[in-house]
Design a protein around this motif. Structure first.
Motif, PDB file in Angstrom:
ATOM      1  N   VAL A  97       0.836  -1.200   0.000  1.00  0.00           N
ATOM      2  CA  VAL A  97       0.000   0.000   0.000  1.00  0.00           C
ATOM      3  C   VAL A  97       0.873   1.253   0.000  1.00  0.00           C
ATOM      4  CG1 VAL A  97      -1.709   1.332   1.307  1.00  0.00           C
ATOM      5  CG2 VAL A  97      -1.993  -1.139   1.037  1.00  0.00           C
ATOM      6  N   ALA A  98       1.923   1.263   0.810  1.00  0.00           N
ATOM      7  CA  ALA A  98       2.817   2.430   0.873  1.00  0.00           C
ATOM      8  C   ALA A  98       3.463   2.713  -0.482  1.00  0.00           C
ATOM      9  CB  ALA A  98       3.889   2.214   1.939  1.00  0.00           C
ATOM     10  N   ALA A  99       3.819   1.654  -1.191  1.00  0.00           N
ATOM     11  CA  ALA A  99       4.454   1.800  -2.506  1.00  0.00           C
ATOM     12  C   ALA A  99       3.430   1.971  -3.629  1.00  0.00           C
ATOM     13  CB  ALA A  99       5.332   0.587  -2.789  1.00  0.00           C
ATOM     14  N   GLU A 100       2.154   1.888  -3.292  1.00  0.00           N
ATOM     15  CA  GLU A 100       1.075   1.902  -4.277  1.00  0.00           C
ATOM     16  C   GLU A 100       1.336   0.864  -5.371  1.00  0.00           C
ATOM     17  OE1 GLU A 100      -0.407   5.684  -5.642  1.00  0.00           O
ATOM     18  OE2 GLU A 100       0.136   6.666  -3.745  1.00  0.00           O
ATOM     19  N   ASP A 101       1.775  -0.302  -4.933  1.00  0.00           N
ATOM     20  CA  ASP A 101       2.125  -1.395  -5.831  1.00  0.00           C
ATOM     21  C   ASP A 101       0.929  -2.345  -5.941  1.00  0.00           C
ATOM     22  OD1 ASP A 101       3.165  -3.586  -7.193  1.00  0.00           O
ATOM     23  OD2 ASP A 101       5.052  -3.601  -6.048  1.00  0.00           O
ATOM     24  N   LEU A 102       0.098  -2.109  -6.936  1.00  0.00           N
ATOM     25  CA  LEU A 102      -1.122  -2.889  -7.116  1.00  0.00           C
ATOM     26  C   LEU A 102      -0.814  -4.344  -7.447  1.00  0.00           C
ATOM     27  CD1 LEU A 102      -4.159  -2.815  -6.957  1.00  0.00           C
ATOM     28  CD2 LEU A 102      -4.232  -1.979  -9.309  1.00  0.00           C
ATOM     29  N   ASP A 103       0.266  -4.592  -8.193  1.00  0.00           N
ATOM     30  CA  ASP A 103       0.648  -5.975  -8.493  1.00  0.00           C
ATOM     31  C   ASP A 103       0.995  -6.728  -7.212  1.00  0.00           C
ATOM     32  OD1 ASP A 103       0.352  -6.097 -11.320  1.00  0.00           O
ATOM     33  OD2 ASP A 103       2.217  -4.976 -11.561  1.00  0.00           O
ATOM     34  N   ALA A 104       1.775  -6.104  -6.339  1.00  0.00           N
ATOM     35  CA  ALA A 104       2.152  -6.746  -5.073  1.00  0.00           C
ATOM     36  C   ALA A 104       0.920  -6.983  -4.201  1.00  0.00           C
ATOM     37  CB  ALA A 104       3.177  -5.897  -4.328  1.00  0.00           C
ATOM     38  N   LEU A 105       0.035  -6.012  -4.141  1.00  0.00           N
ATOM     39  CA  LEU A 105      -1.184  -6.170  -3.349  1.00  0.00           C
ATOM     40  C   LEU A 105      -2.050  -7.291  -3.921  1.00  0.00           C
ATOM     41  CD1 LEU A 105      -2.650  -4.876  -0.879  1.00  0.00           C
ATOM     42  CD2 LEU A 105      -4.049  -3.660  -2.548  1.00  0.00           C
ATOM     43  N   ALA A 106      -2.182  -7.325  -5.249  1.00  0.00           N
ATOM     44  CA  ALA A 106      -2.995  -8.356  -5.904  1.00  0.00           C
ATOM     45  C   ALA A 106      -2.439  -9.754  -5.638  1.00  0.00           C
ATOM     46  CB  ALA A 106      -3.069  -8.093  -7.404  1.00  0.00           C
ATOM     47  N   ASP A 107      -1.116  -9.860  -5.483  1.00  0.00           N
ATOM     48  CA  ASP A 107      -0.499 -11.155  -5.178  1.00  0.00           C
ATOM     49  C   ASP A 107      -0.818 -11.632  -3.766  1.00  0.00           C
ATOM     50  OD1 ASP A 107       0.641 -11.336  -7.697  1.00  0.00           O
ATOM     51  OD2 ASP A 107       2.588 -10.558  -7.053  1.00  0.00           O
ATOM     52  N   LEU A 108      -1.228 -10.726  -2.897  1.00  0.00           N
ATOM     53  CA  LEU A 108      -1.532 -11.074  -1.504  1.00  0.00           C
ATOM     54  C   LEU A 108      -2.999 -11.441  -1.287  1.00  0.00           C
ATOM     55  CD1 LEU A 108       0.520  -8.236   0.237  1.00  0.00           C
ATOM     56  CD2 LEU A 108       1.181 -10.639  -0.052  1.00  0.00           C
ATOM     57  N   VAL A 109      -3.787 -11.392  -2.337  1.00  0.00           N
ATOM     58  CA  VAL A 109      -5.230 -11.595  -2.232  1.00  0.00           C
ATOM     59  C   VAL A 109      -5.601 -13.058  -2.463  1.00  0.00           C
ATOM     60  CG1 VAL A 109      -7.449 -11.027  -3.329  1.00  0.00           C
ATOM     61  CG2 VAL A 109      -5.762  -9.231  -2.932  1.00  0.00           C
ATOM     62  N   ASN A 110      -6.548 -13.533  -1.654  1.00  0.00           N
ATOM     63  CA  ASN A 110      -7.221 -14.809  -1.916  1.00  0.00           C
ATOM     64  C   ASN A 110      -8.528 -14.460  -2.609  1.00  0.00           C
ATOM     65  OD1 ASN A 110      -5.419 -16.653  -0.782  1.00  0.00           O
ATOM     66  ND2 ASN A 110      -6.360 -16.572   1.221  1.00  0.00           N
ATOM     67  N   LEU A 132      -2.853 -17.735   4.042  1.00  0.00           N
ATOM     68  CA  LEU A 132      -3.245 -16.368   4.363  1.00  0.00           C
ATOM     69  C   LEU A 132      -3.446 -15.573   3.089  1.00  0.00           C
ATOM     70  CD1 LEU A 132      -0.925 -15.307   7.333  1.00  0.00           C
ATOM     71  CD2 LEU A 132      -3.410 -15.513   7.356  1.00  0.00           C
ATOM     72  N   GLY A 133      -4.469 -14.735   3.066  1.00  0.00           N
ATOM     73  CA  GLY A 133      -4.708 -13.869   1.924  1.00  0.00           C
ATOM     74  C   GLY A 133      -5.719 -12.798   2.273  1.00  0.00           C
ATOM     75  N   ILE A 134      -5.654 -11.694   1.557  1.00  0.00           N
ATOM     76  CA  ILE A 134      -6.591 -10.596   1.753  1.00  0.00           C
ATOM     77  C   ILE A 134      -7.979 -11.051   1.318  1.00  0.00           C
ATOM     78  CG2 ILE A 134      -7.226  -8.268   1.012  1.00  0.00           C
ATOM     79  CD1 ILE A 134      -4.195  -7.719   0.631  1.00  0.00           C
ATOM     80  N   SER A 135      -8.971 -10.790   2.173  1.00  0.00           N
ATOM     81  CA  SER A 135     -10.342 -11.172   1.850  1.00  0.00           C
ATOM     82  C   SER A 135     -11.255  -9.948   1.702  1.00  0.00           C
ATOM     83  CB  SER A 135     -10.914 -12.080   2.935  1.00  0.00           C
ATOM     84  OG  SER A 135     -10.856 -11.452   4.198  1.00  0.00           O
ATOM     85  N   GLY A 136     -10.783  -8.778   2.151  1.00  0.00           N
ATOM     86  CA  GLY A 136     -11.618  -7.580   2.040  1.00  0.00           C
ATOM     87  C   GLY A 136     -10.805  -6.305   2.138  1.00  0.00           C
ATOM     88  N   ILE A 137     -11.168  -5.330   1.307  1.00  0.00           N
ATOM     89  CA  ILE A 137     -10.594  -3.987   1.350  1.00  0.00           C
ATOM     90  C   ILE A 137     -11.772  -3.054   1.571  1.00  0.00           C
ATOM     91  CG2 ILE A 137      -9.237  -2.229   0.160  1.00  0.00           C
ATOM     92  CD1 ILE A 137      -8.031  -4.519  -1.550  1.00  0.00           C
TER      93      ILE A 137
END
Length: 179
Positions: free
Chosen positions: A88-101, A172-177
């Protein structure tokens, strides 16, 4: 792991059956039986070692198979939350998307369920990384993470944006923003 055990058990039974069919008092049957018995002991020993290793892995690594949110060690949850903060700090959408389930709930507008990584990327970094979300993630206290049935919630204030992550399919993975 269960499949290996079942396969070993069936192989042992099959070998014993063949040995019993061919045994007519000669030494060959005794030799086969002792070989099967020693193979069975080795299989049991390997099964125990595999079970112990799998049990250790499931509680010691974020990549392992967790039973549920309550089985995740604090250090693994903290490490995963740090990855979210960094993306989030880097505004790296690819990295964030990789953390999502996937699918993942994203509360933009009326909120929607995003089914794939490509769909999340298509929303665009400008929509995902709002100043409020960036601020909330930057100020989130990682020492306050605690598991619940819903997972772990990363946030800095009670009513500000947050990101929820949890165990899905053992990972582990992001389930909600939430905004």
């Amino acid at each position: 792991m269960k499949n290996k055990f079942i396969c070993a058990l069936l192989t042992t039974v099959m070998v014993l059956s063949f040995a019993a069919c061919g045994s007519q008092g000669n030494g060959a049957a005794t030799s086969v039986e002792s070989t099967v018995a020693s193979e069975s002991q080795v299989t049991e020993s390997n099964t125990e070692a595999t079970t112990e290793t799998a049990s250790t892995e499931s509680t010691s690594t974020a990549e392992g198979a967790y039973e549920d949110n309550f089985a995740v060690p604090t250090e693994d949850a903290t490490s995963f939350a740090k990855k979210i903060q960094d993306a989030v700090a880097a505004e790296d959408l690819d990295a964030l998307a990789d953390l999502v389930n996937y699918p993942v709930y994203v509360a933009l507008g009326d909120g929607s369920v995003i089914e794939t990584r490509e769909d999340l990327i298509a929303l665009g970094a400008d929509k995902i990384f709002t100043p409020e979300l960036k601020d909330s993630m930057a100020n989130a206290d990682l020492s306050e993470l605690s598991p619940s049935m819903a997972g772990f919630t990363l946030y800095s204030t009670g009513d500000g944006p947050n990101i929820t992550f949890n165990v899905q399919n053992g990972v582990l993975g992001i389930s909600g923003i939430n905004y």
